[in-house]
Design a protein around this motif. Structure first.
Motif, mmCIF file in Angstrom:
data_model
loop_
_atom_site.group_PDB
_atom_site.id
_atom_site.type_symbol
_atom_site.label_atom_id
_atom_site.label_comp_id
_atom_site.label_asym_id
_atom_site.label_seq_id
_atom_site.Cartn_x
_atom_site.Cartn_y
_atom_site.Cartn_z
ATOM 1 N N ASN A 1 0.631 -1.089 -0.127
ATOM 2 C CA ASN A 1 -0.049 0.076 0.194
ATOM 3 C C ASN A 1 0.529 0.873 0.061
ATOM 4 O OD1 ASN A 1 -2.300 1.275 -0.276
ATOM 5 N ND2 ASN A 1 -2.311 1.164 1.970
ATOM 6 N N ILE A 2 2.235 1.317 0.570
ATOM 7 C CA ILE A 2 2.934 1.981 0.122
ATOM 8 C C ILE A 2 3.094 3.282 -1.432
ATOM 9 C CG2 ILE A 2 4.653 1.774 2.521
ATOM 10 C CD1 ILE A 2 6.419 0.527 -0.325
ATOM 11 N N PHE A 3 2.810 1.787 -2.452
ATOM 12 C CA PHE A 3 2.377 3.014 -4.065
ATOM 13 C C PHE A 3 0.523 3.254 -4.358
ATOM 14 C CE2 PHE A 3 5.679 -1.212 -4.293
ATOM 15 C CZ PHE A 3 7.163 0.328 -4.238
ATOM 16 N N ASP A 4 1.193 4.742 -4.969
ATOM 17 C CA ASP A 4 -0.669 4.740 -5.223
ATOM 18 C C ASP A 4 -0.743 4.111 -6.590
ATOM 19 O OD1 ASP A 4 1.610 6.076 -7.608
ATOM 20 O OD2 ASP A 4 1.029 8.281 -6.239
ATOM 21 N N VAL A 5 -1.730 4.683 -6.909
ATOM 22 C CA VAL A 5 -2.627 4.476 -8.399
ATOM 23 C C VAL A 5 -1.634 4.430 -9.948
ATOM 24 C CG1 VAL A 5 -4.179 3.990 -10.025
ATOM 25 C CG2 VAL A 5 -4.336 3.350 -7.429
ATOM 26 N N LYS A 6 -1.123 5.403 -9.386
ATOM 27 C CA LYS A 6 0.121 6.217 -10.597
ATOM 28 C C LYS A 6 1.502 5.561 -10.484
ATOM 29 C CE LYS A 6 1.634 10.696 -12.750
ATOM 30 N NZ LYS A 6 1.995 11.533 -12.503
ATOM 31 N N GLN A 7 1.619 5.331 -9.430
ATOM 32 C CA GLN A 7 3.035 5.004 -9.651
ATOM 33 C C GLN A 7 2.625 2.816 -10.238
ATOM 34 O OE1 GLN A 7 3.661 5.368 -5.620
ATOM 35 N NE2 GLN A 7 5.034 6.801 -6.020
ATOM 36 N N ALA A 8 2.446 2.092 -9.580
ATOM 37 C CA ALA A 8 1.693 1.214 -9.944
ATOM 38 C C ALA A 8 1.478 0.698 -11.212
ATOM 39 C CB ALA A 8 0.523 0.286 -8.945
ATOM 40 N N ASN A 9 0.855 1.449 -11.951
ATOM 41 C CA ASN A 9 0.824 2.193 -13.603
ATOM 42 C C ASN A 9 2.409 1.724 -14.231
ATOM 43 O OD1 ASN A 9 -2.194 1.243 -12.842
ATOM 44 N ND2 ASN A 9 -1.849 3.508 -13.398
ATOM 45 N N ALA A 10 3.324 2.539 -13.367
ATOM 46 C CA ALA A 10 4.458 2.672 -14.067
ATOM 47 C C ALA A 10 4.907 1.709 -13.885
ATOM 48 C CB ALA A 10 5.167 4.224 -13.592
ATOM 49 N N ILE A 11 4.610 1.187 -13.057
ATOM 50 C CA ILE A 11 5.787 -0.894 -12.333
ATOM 51 C C ILE A 11 4.911 -1.342 -13.412
ATOM 52 C CG2 ILE A 11 5.424 -2.452 -10.621
ATOM 53 C CD1 ILE A 11 5.645 -0.238 -8.401
ATOM 54 N N VAL A 12 3.634 -1.560 -14.367
ATOM 55 C CA VAL A 12 3.452 -2.384 -14.583
ATOM 56 C C VAL A 12 4.123 -1.907 -16.233
ATOM 57 C CG1 VAL A 12 1.343 -3.207 -16.050
ATOM 58 C CG2 VAL A 12 1.146 -2.809 -13.118
ATOM 59 N N ASP A 13 4.147 -1.093 -16.029
ATOM 60 C CA ASP A 13 4.534 -0.337 -18.393
ATOM 61 C C ASP A 13 5.567 -1.317 -17.840
ATOM 62 O OD1 ASP A 13 2.040 0.332 -18.214
ATOM 63 O OD2 ASP A 13 2.152 2.339 -17.972
ATOM 64 N N TYR A 14 6.872 -0.490 -16.075
ATOM 65 C CA TYR A 14 8.021 -0.760 -16.405
ATOM 66 C C TYR A 14 8.147 -2.495 -17.260
ATOM 67 C CZ TYR A 14 12.550 -2.025 -14.883
ATOM 68 O OH TYR A 14 14.106 -2.459 -14.875
ATOM 69 N N LEU A 15 7.172 -3.834 -16.132
ATOM 70 C CA LEU A 15 7.404 -4.860 -16.607
ATOM 71 C C LEU A 15 7.165 -5.179 -17.656
ATOM 72 C CD1 LEU A 15 6.287 -6.027 -12.541
ATOM 73 C CD2 LEU A 15 8.411 -5.979 -13.914
ATOM 74 N N LYS A 16 6.264 -4.638 -17.997
ATOM 75 C CA LYS A 16 6.011 -5.455 -19.719
ATOM 76 C C LYS A 16 7.069 -5.011 -20.410
ATOM 77 C CE LYS A 16 0.312 -4.000 -18.964
ATOM 78 N NZ LYS A 16 -0.468 -3.584 -20.013
ATOM 79 N N ILE A 17 7.758 -3.462 -20.408
ATOM 80 C CA ILE A 17 8.644 -3.896 -21.465
ATOM 81 C C ILE A 17 10.235 -4.421 -21.267
ATOM 82 C CG2 ILE A 17 8.322 -1.743 -22.321
ATOM 83 C CD1 ILE A 17 10.322 -0.492 -20.740
#
Length: 206
Positions: free
Chosen positions: A53-69
């Motif tokens: 819960n230390i990440f917000d939604v915007k940071q979570a989306n950035a993490i997912v985008d990084y793991l995709k590429i």
């Protein structure tokens, strides 16, 4: 995107867990994406999971985008890295080792440098002294042959001549040598003088 130190630590933990699932649990790409979706679903203000819960939604989306590429795009490559057997290339070489002979004459003591016997006997081993060679020859010739040599060596060649006679002979020999040298030098000087005079005459006529 700027993350705090704790957020970077949690992100590295998430990445390590994904690699652990691939390497140890042999998760497929679909299973890894589902597992990541379950973890990301716990992020947000409506969830009370303190671990993610230390990440917000915007940071979570950035993490997912990084793991995709990164991880998911090259998932087959990671599977090949973890599960494919690779050949081990063994590089070897053969060396010929010369066994050292026993440390007894005529072989020298073994050396750390590994010098061969030919080099040792030619350049390093000291030659036998001259006195030993003479003694060996005398022993081979026997006492009968060595006695005349001893008697001849003891005789003095200048017996029967006075000091004045020896001086006169030496003076004559020295005078003859000096006269010959002086004559030769005079002839060379005369030849050079004639050559120089001829050159000077040519220069005057020119």
């Amino acid at each position: 995107m700027d993350f705090s130190v704790i957020q970077y630590s949690k992100f590295m933990t998430l990445l390590d867990m994904l690699l652990h699932n691939l390497r140890t649990l042999h998760m497929s790409l679909e299973d890894s994406i589902k597992w990541l979706g379950e973890v990301m679903a716990e992020i947000g203000p409506s969830h009370k999971n303190e671990k993610w819960n230390i990440f917000d939604v915007k940071q979570a989306n950035a993490i997912v985008d990084y793991l995709k590429i990164s991880l998911f795009q090259h998932y087959k490559l990671y599977e090949f890295l973890f599960f494919s057997a690779r050949e081990e290339i063994v590089i070897g070489t053969e060396q010929l080792i010369e066994v050292v002979n026993p440390a007894d004459h005529p072989f020298p003591d073994p050396l750390e440098e590994g010098i061969s016997f030919d080099i040792y006997s030619t350049f390093i081993e000291p030659p036998p002294p001259l006195d030993m060679e003479i003694k060996g020859l005398n022993q081979e010739q026997g006492p009968e042959e060595s006695q005349p040599e001893a008697s001849t060596s003891e005789t003095d060649l200048l017996v029967g001549f006075t000091i004045e006679e020896i001086k006169s002979v030496l003076d004559q020999v020295t005078d003859e040598i000096l006269i010959n040298i002086q004559t030769e030098i005079n002839e060379k000087l005369q030849t050079q003088e004639e050559t120089f005079n001829a050159r000077i005459e040519k220069l005057r006529k020119a």
